[in-house]
Design a protein around this motif. Sequence first.
Motif, PDB file in Angstrom:
ATOM      1  N   ASP A  17       0.823  -1.209   0.000  1.00 30.40           N
ATOM      2  CA  ASP A  17       0.000   0.000   0.000  1.00 30.40           C
ATOM      3  C   ASP A  17       0.860   1.265   0.000  1.00 30.40           C
ATOM      4  OD1 ASP A  17      -2.228  -1.609   0.056  1.00 30.40           O
ATOM      5  OD2 ASP A  17      -2.584  -1.386   2.213  1.00 30.40           O
ATOM      6  N   VAL A  18       1.933   1.246   0.789  1.00 31.37           N
ATOM      7  CA  VAL A  18       2.821   2.409   0.847  1.00 31.37           C
ATOM      8  C   VAL A  18       3.483   2.648  -0.510  1.00 31.37           C
ATOM      9  CG1 VAL A  18       4.969   3.293   1.833  1.00 31.37           C
ATOM     10  CG2 VAL A  18       3.256   2.267   3.329  1.00 31.37           C
ATOM     11  N   SER A  19       3.937   1.580  -1.122  1.00 32.29           N
ATOM     12  CA  SER A  19       4.640   1.700  -2.406  1.00 32.29           C
ATOM     13  C   SER A  19       3.720   2.160  -3.529  1.00 32.29           C
ATOM     14  CB  SER A  19       5.282   0.364  -2.783  1.00 32.29           C
ATOM     15  OG  SER A  19       6.242  -0.030  -1.821  1.00 32.29           O
ATOM     16  N   SER A  20       2.443   1.780  -3.437  1.00 33.16           N
ATOM     17  CA  SER A  20       1.505   2.126  -4.516  1.00 33.16           C
ATOM     18  C   SER A  20       0.852   3.492  -4.326  1.00 33.16           C
ATOM     19  CB  SER A  20       0.421   1.055  -4.620  1.00 33.16           C
ATOM     20  OG  SER A  20      -0.362   0.988  -3.432  1.00 33.16           O
ATOM     21  N   ASP A  21       1.096   4.139  -3.194  1.00 31.32           N
ATOM     22  CA  ASP A  21       0.508   5.449  -2.951  1.00 31.32           C
ATOM     23  C   ASP A  21       1.124   6.481  -3.897  1.00 31.32           C
ATOM     24  OD1 ASP A  21      -1.000   7.466  -1.314  1.00 31.32           O
ATOM     25  OD2 ASP A  21       1.053   8.155  -0.953  1.00 31.32           O
ATOM     26  N   SER A  22       0.294   7.156  -4.670  1.00 28.63           N
ATOM     27  CA  SER A  22       0.782   8.081  -5.692  1.00 28.63           C
ATOM     28  C   SER A  22       1.006   9.494  -5.169  1.00 28.63           C
ATOM     29  CB  SER A  22      -0.208   8.130  -6.865  1.00 28.63           C
ATOM     30  OG  SER A  22      -1.499   8.540  -6.411  1.00 28.63           O
ATOM     31  N   SER A  23       0.570   9.763  -3.941  1.00 31.92           N
ATOM     32  CA  SER A  23       0.700  11.121  -3.410  1.00 31.92           C
ATOM     33  C   SER A  23       2.124  11.460  -2.979  1.00 31.92           C
ATOM     34  CB  SER A  23      -0.243  11.312  -2.218  1.00 31.92           C
ATOM     35  OG  SER A  23       0.208  10.563  -1.089  1.00 31.92           O
ATOM     36  N   GLY A  24       2.891  10.437  -2.658  1.00 28.69           N
ATOM     37  CA  GLY A  24       4.253  10.662  -2.190  1.00 28.69           C
ATOM     38  C   GLY A  24       4.351  10.992  -0.719  1.00 28.69           C
ATOM     39  N   ARG A  25       3.213  11.104  -0.045  1.00 32.20           N
ATOM     40  CA  ARG A  25       3.203  11.478   1.384  1.00 32.20           C
ATOM     41  C   ARG A  25       3.860  10.420   2.266  1.00 32.20           C
ATOM     42  NH1 ARG A  25      -2.618  11.983   3.064  1.00 32.20           N
ATOM     43  NH2 ARG A  25      -1.638  12.421   5.089  1.00 32.20           N
ATOM     44  N   PHE A  26       3.822   9.174   1.807  1.00 30.18           N
ATOM     45  CA  PHE A  26       4.312   8.082   2.649  1.00 30.18           C
ATOM     46  C   PHE A  26       5.583   7.424   2.091  1.00 30.18           C
ATOM     47  CE2 PHE A  26      -0.358   8.296   2.913  1.00 30.18           C
ATOM     48  CZ  PHE A  26      -0.478   8.710   4.230  1.00 30.18           C
ATOM     49  N   ALA A  27       6.219   8.095   1.166  1.00 28.01           N
ATOM     50  CA  ALA A  27       7.412   7.524   0.529  1.00 28.01           C
ATOM     51  C   ALA A  27       8.511   7.223   1.539  1.00 28.01           C
ATOM     52  CB  ALA A  27       7.932   8.470  -0.553  1.00 28.01           C
ATOM     53  N   HIS A  28       8.572   8.020   2.605  1.00 26.47           N
ATOM     54  CA  HIS A  28       9.627   7.823   3.612  1.00 26.47           C
ATOM     55  C   HIS A  28       9.400   6.574   4.453  1.00 26.47           C
ATOM     56  CE1 HIS A  28       6.338   9.815   5.670  1.00 26.47           C
ATOM     57  NE2 HIS A  28       6.886   9.537   6.844  1.00 26.47           N
ATOM     58  N   LEU A  29       8.231   5.942   4.310  1.00 28.50           N
ATOM     59  CA  LEU A  29       7.927   4.745   5.085  1.00 28.50           C
ATOM     60  C   LEU A  29       8.196   3.444   4.308  1.00 28.50           C
ATOM     61  CD1 LEU A  29       4.592   5.870   6.782  1.00 28.50           C
ATOM     62  CD2 LEU A  29       6.919   6.000   7.688  1.00 28.50           C
ATOM     63  N   VAL A  30       8.607   3.565   3.069  1.00 28.18           N
ATOM     64  CA  VAL A  30       8.940   2.379   2.285  1.00 28.18           C
ATOM     65  C   VAL A  30      10.111   1.649   2.948  1.00 28.18           C
ATOM     66  CG1 VAL A  30       9.816   1.518   0.084  1.00 28.18           C
ATOM     67  CG2 VAL A  30       8.100   3.331   0.114  1.00 28.18           C
ATOM     68  N   GLY A  31       9.944   0.378   3.211  1.00 26.17           N
ATOM     69  CA  GLY A  31      11.010  -0.416   3.825  1.00 26.17           C
ATOM     70  C   GLY A  31      11.072  -0.311   5.337  1.00 26.17           C
ATOM     71  N   VAL A  32      10.132   0.409   5.949  1.00 23.13           N
ATOM     72  CA  VAL A  32      10.118   0.538   7.414  1.00 23.13           C
ATOM     73  C   VAL A  32       9.198  -0.531   7.998  1.00 23.13           C
ATOM     74  CG1 VAL A  32       9.562   2.022   9.375  1.00 23.13           C
ATOM     75  CG2 VAL A  32      10.521   3.020   7.282  1.00 23.13           C
ATOM     76  N   PRO A  33       9.690  -1.395   8.879  1.00 24.07           N
ATOM     77  CA  PRO A  33       8.832  -2.428   9.478  1.00 24.07           C
ATOM     78  C   PRO A  33       7.743  -1.804  10.342  1.00 24.07           C
ATOM     79  CG  PRO A  33      10.965  -2.350  10.579  1.00 24.07           C
ATOM     80  CD  PRO A  33      11.077  -1.469   9.386  1.00 24.07           C
ATOM     81  N   LYS A  34       6.610  -2.476  10.434  1.00 28.37           N
ATOM     82  CA  LYS A  34       5.456  -1.916  11.152  1.00 28.37           C
ATOM     83  C   LYS A  34       5.773  -1.464  12.583  1.00 28.37           C
ATOM     84  CE  LYS A  34       2.361  -5.145  10.129  1.00 28.37           C
ATOM     85  NZ  LYS A  34       1.049  -5.833  10.153  1.00 28.37           N
ATOM     86  N   PRO A  35       6.515  -2.245  13.375  1.00 30.36           N
ATOM     87  CA  PRO A  35       6.781  -1.795  14.749  1.00 30.36           C
ATOM     88  C   PRO A  35       7.567  -0.487  14.835  1.00 30.36           C
ATOM     89  CG  PRO A  35       7.181  -4.142  14.550  1.00 30.36           C
ATOM     90  CD  PRO A  35       7.015  -3.619  13.164  1.00 30.36           C
ATOM     91  N   LEU A  36       8.284  -0.136  13.763  1.00 29.64           N
ATOM     92  CA  LEU A  36       9.077   1.090  13.765  1.00 29.64           C
ATOM     93  C   LEU A  36       8.351   2.266  13.116  1.00 29.64           C
ATOM     94  CD1 LEU A  36      12.678  -0.240  12.974  1.00 29.64           C
ATOM     95  CD2 LEU A  36      11.713   0.435  15.180  1.00 29.64           C
ATOM     96  N   LEU A  37       7.100   2.055  12.701  1.00 23.24           N
ATOM     97  CA  LEU A  37       6.313   3.155  12.148  1.00 23.24           C
ATOM     98  C   LEU A  37       6.000   4.162  13.254  1.00 23.24           C
ATOM     99  CD1 LEU A  37       3.776   1.252   9.878  1.00 23.24           C
ATOM    100  CD2 LEU A  37       5.734   2.619   9.141  1.00 23.24           C
ATOM    101  N   PRO A  38       6.017   5.449  12.925  1.00 22.98           N
ATOM    102  CA  PRO A  38       5.763   6.463  13.947  1.00 22.98           C
ATOM    103  C   PRO A  38       4.302   6.493  14.385  1.00 22.98           C
ATOM    104  CG  PRO A  38       5.964   7.475  11.778  1.00 22.98           C
ATOM    105  CD  PRO A  38       6.333   6.038  11.608  1.00 22.98           C
ATOM    106  N   VAL A  39       4.103   6.543  15.685  1.00 19.32           N
ATOM    107  CA  VAL A  39       2.794   6.779  16.280  1.00 19.32           C
ATOM    108  C   VAL A  39       2.961   7.992  17.180  1.00 19.32           C
ATOM    109  CG1 VAL A  39       0.978   5.897  17.790  1.00 19.32           C
ATOM    110  CG2 VAL A  39       2.115   4.351  16.179  1.00 19.32           C
ATOM    111  N   GLY A  40       2.487   9.129  16.729  1.00 16.99           N
ATOM    112  CA  GLY A  40       2.786  10.365  17.447  1.00 16.99           C
ATOM    113  C   GLY A  40       4.231  10.755  17.212  1.00 16.99           C
TER     114      GLY A  40
END
Length: 217
Positions: A17-40
Motif C-alpha cells: 500500500d505504501v509503495s503504490s501510494d501516488s501522493s508521495g506522502r508516505f514515501a519515507h515509510l517504504v522499507g520501514v517495518p510496522k513496529p518502527l512506524l511512527p505513532v505520534g
Amino acid sequence: MKAVILAAGYGTRLQRDVSSDSSGRFAHLVGVPKPLLPVGQCPLITRWILALSRSGTVDGIYVVTNAVYQAAFEEWAAQFPGVRVLSDRTRSNEERLGAVAGLQLAVKHFHVQDHVLVVGGDTLFKEDFSLAEVTEKVSQLQVRREDSCLVLSYQCRDEETQKYGILEVDDDLRVLCMKEKPQPSETESRRACPCFYVFSKRSLPLLDAFLEEKKVK
C-alpha cells in the motif's frame, strides 16, 4: 518477568500500500517495518519499551525480528540498553517462522527461565489500556496456581470474526480453544484475541510440545 516482542513479520500488505501510494506522502515509510512506524512522536515499539520499563515488572526485553529488518531494529535499540535484538534469520514472508516458533527461539537463545510477557510488535492498544492492571491480574492468578497464564480478549462485531483469532472460554473465563479467523456461524464467541499474552515459566516447555505436534499434523 521477561518480555518478548515479536517483530519478525514482513508487513507485506502495508508495504504494498505504501509503495503504490501516488501522493508521495508516505514515501519515507517504504522499507520501514510496522513496529518502527511512527505513532505520534516516536515509533510504536518505543511506546511498548517505555511502558514495560515504567511497569517495574520486567527485567529483560527481547525483540525477535528477521534478517531483512535486523539492522534497522539494532539501530533503533541502541538507545535502550536493556533491549536485545534477535534475528530469526529468515529473509522472506514465505520463510517466516510464526509467532510460537519466534517465541521459542527467544526463550532458548536467551535461556529464559522466568514468566514471559509476549506482545506483537505492531499491537496498539487504546489509551485506557493499563499494563499495571494486567500484571496485577497475573500476580493474583499465580498466587492460586503458579502455572496460570493470561490471554487478553475484546468483543468484536459478527463480521469481524474472520479477521482475528477468536477465543472460546468457559464460565470461569478459562480458555477452551482458539479458532483462527472463523466464520460467524462457526462460533458463538466474539472474543477477539490480540497478540498479548503472559506465560508462566512452567508453561514454557509446552512451546516445544506444540511445535512438535504441529510437525506431525
